[in-house]
Design an enzyme around this catalytic site. Sequence first.
Site, PDB file in Angstrom:
ATOM      1  N   MET A 126       0.798  -1.226   0.019  1.00 24.71           N
ATOM      2  CA  MET A 126       0.165  -0.237   0.049  1.00 24.71           C
ATOM      3  C   MET A 126       0.906   1.263   0.056  1.00 24.71           C
ATOM      4  O   MET A 126       1.200   1.789   1.080  1.00 24.71           O
ATOM      5  CB  MET A 126      -0.932   0.049   1.175  1.00 24.71           C
ATOM      6  CG  MET A 126      -1.871   1.147   1.262  1.00 24.71           C
ATOM      7  SD  MET A 126      -3.007   1.280   2.663  1.00 24.71           S
ATOM      8  CE  MET A 126      -2.844  -0.285   3.550  1.00 24.71           C
ATOM      9  N   PRO A 127       1.291   1.744  -1.047  1.00 21.22           N
ATOM     10  CA  PRO A 127       2.213   2.904  -1.191  1.00 21.22           C
ATOM     11  C   PRO A 127       1.319   4.324  -0.879  1.00 21.22           C
ATOM     12  O   PRO A 127       0.378   4.148  -1.075  1.00 21.22           O
ATOM     13  CB  PRO A 127       2.582   2.833  -2.801  1.00 21.22           C
ATOM     14  CG  PRO A 127       2.054   1.612  -3.278  1.00 21.22           C
ATOM     15  CD  PRO A 127       1.153   1.031  -2.506  1.00 21.22           C
ATOM     16  N   TYR A 128       2.312   4.984  -0.172  1.00 19.48           N
ATOM     17  CA  TYR A 128       1.793   6.263   0.098  1.00 19.48           C
ATOM     18  C   TYR A 128       2.898   7.247  -0.556  1.00 19.48           C
ATOM     19  O   TYR A 128       3.931   7.303   0.164  1.00 19.48           O
ATOM     20  CB  TYR A 128       1.526   6.403   1.531  1.00 19.48           C
ATOM     21  CG  TYR A 128       1.226   7.931   1.983  1.00 19.48           C
ATOM     22  CD1 TYR A 128       0.161   8.376   2.132  1.00 19.48           C
ATOM     23  CD2 TYR A 128       2.208   8.673   2.417  1.00 19.48           C
ATOM     24  CE1 TYR A 128      -0.262   9.658   2.686  1.00 19.48           C
ATOM     25  CE2 TYR A 128       2.107   9.988   2.950  1.00 19.48           C
ATOM     26  CZ  TYR A 128       0.727  10.455   3.041  1.00 19.48           C
ATOM     27  OH  TYR A 128       0.496  11.606   3.550  1.00 19.48           O
TER      28      TYR A 128
ATOM     29  N   LYS B 272       2.583  -2.150  -8.293  1.00 21.77           N
ATOM     30  CA  LYS B 272       1.845  -1.890  -7.268  1.00 21.77           C
ATOM     31  C   LYS B 272       0.260  -1.781  -7.800  1.00 21.77           C
ATOM     32  O   LYS B 272      -0.057  -1.306  -9.028  1.00 21.77           O
ATOM     33  CB  LYS B 272       2.065  -0.569  -6.597  1.00 21.77           C
ATOM     34  CG  LYS B 272       3.605  -0.649  -5.697  1.00 21.77           C
ATOM     35  CD  LYS B 272       3.298  -1.580  -4.756  1.00 21.77           C
ATOM     36  CE  LYS B 272       4.604  -1.711  -4.078  1.00 21.77           C
ATOM     37  NZ  LYS B 272       4.640  -2.839  -2.823  1.00 21.77           N
TER      38      LYS B 272
ATOM     39  N   PHE C 222      -1.970   5.533  -2.503  1.00 22.79           N
ATOM     40  CA  PHE C 222      -2.603   6.820  -2.044  1.00 22.79           C
ATOM     41  C   PHE C 222      -1.476   8.011  -2.344  1.00 22.79           C
ATOM     42  O   PHE C 222      -0.292   7.737  -2.244  1.00 22.79           O
ATOM     43  CB  PHE C 222      -2.643   6.796  -0.507  1.00 22.79           C
ATOM     44  CG  PHE C 222      -3.648   5.847  -0.246  1.00 22.79           C
ATOM     45  CD1 PHE C 222      -4.870   6.277   0.032  1.00 22.79           C
ATOM     46  CD2 PHE C 222      -3.220   4.528   0.048  1.00 22.79           C
ATOM     47  CE1 PHE C 222      -5.858   5.144   0.186  1.00 22.79           C
ATOM     48  CE2 PHE C 222      -4.219   3.492   0.583  1.00 22.79           C
ATOM     49  CZ  PHE C 222      -5.413   3.840   0.702  1.00 22.79           C
TER      50      PHE C 222
END
Length: 66
Positions: free
Chosen positions: A1-3, A35, A41
Amino acid sequence: MPYVNIKITNENVTNEQKKALIKGTTQLLVDVLDKNPATTFVVIDEVNTDNWGIGYQTVTEIRQDQ
């Protein structure tokens, strides 16, 4: 879950430009790291130029000197 947090000065950035940043950043993470875009996000913070400094000056001062 990249931010990903993008910080820019608040100098007339349009909604279309922000959408392009979000889309491009998301696509980069898809292409490079494989991803899932649904869990990627991207947050854009617009910072007042009085609160952004370069060297010994604020961006506001630099813009005024130009």
